[in-house]
Design a protein around this motif. Sequence first.
Motif: not given
Length: 262
Positions: A25-26, A54-55, A61-64, A83-84
């Motif tokens: 899951p991570h 992102v949670a 960072s790429p997730g956001f 998000a950015f």
Amino acid sequence: MAALEHTASMLGKIAGYIEILSRDPHSTAFVPLADAYRQLGLLDDAIEVAQKGVAALPKFSPGFITLGRLHAQRGDLPAAEVAFSQAIAIEPDSLPALKGLARVSGMQGNRERARQLLEKANALQPDDATVLKMLAALGPAPQGEGKPARTPAPKSDLEERDAPIATATIAEIYVKQGLLGKALHVYRDLLKADPGNSGLAGRYRELEREISGEGAPAPIAGEAPAVEEEASVGSPAREESQILATLTSWLDAIRDRREDVR
């Protein structure tokens, strides 16, 4: 047929990414998974996947950045800004995050902030053609004192040119599943990208009428009801119908698997 093949390819990728996430899951696989949903025009699914990602990985960072792009594409600029900004807080020199926040700031009318972000991006990578084009779109910096007016920059010059490959195929799969609301949502996104498409607009209105209970127009008095002719075996229409049925079952299976992963 090409659209069906593309949809089949993307659904196969989606199934693979979901399987990876079911084992870990991570995993960072949520980023390509969200993008695969985006390419099919399924922005709600894409945003849900990115938010959960992102949670699980709050320092990734790429997730956001992915989440910011999705919110911006949906038109939710405040959420995209958050998000950015989070991506930049994690990685201050992230070129994609700086460009993403600059786009959003420019579209919100905050040209000065957009310029500052782009100048930082330009210092990091002076030969980035996208950054140079965005700076040119903002025009020269204001001279003298006084606070500059918040005038949105031309959207066509600032928006990210990475439109979804949303297809009517996905919408029609939802129709076959009885999920008319989801189908309507996909057609709405398609029309945002191609507002002059009369075929999409017509189908969108048909679904609106069906959802509201109006249904199809009544036949003219004395006229025999139309009978849908069954496509002959081996015909392109029959083959396409069979592929669509297969894709429908795949999407059902993917949805069930996602429920298990949750």
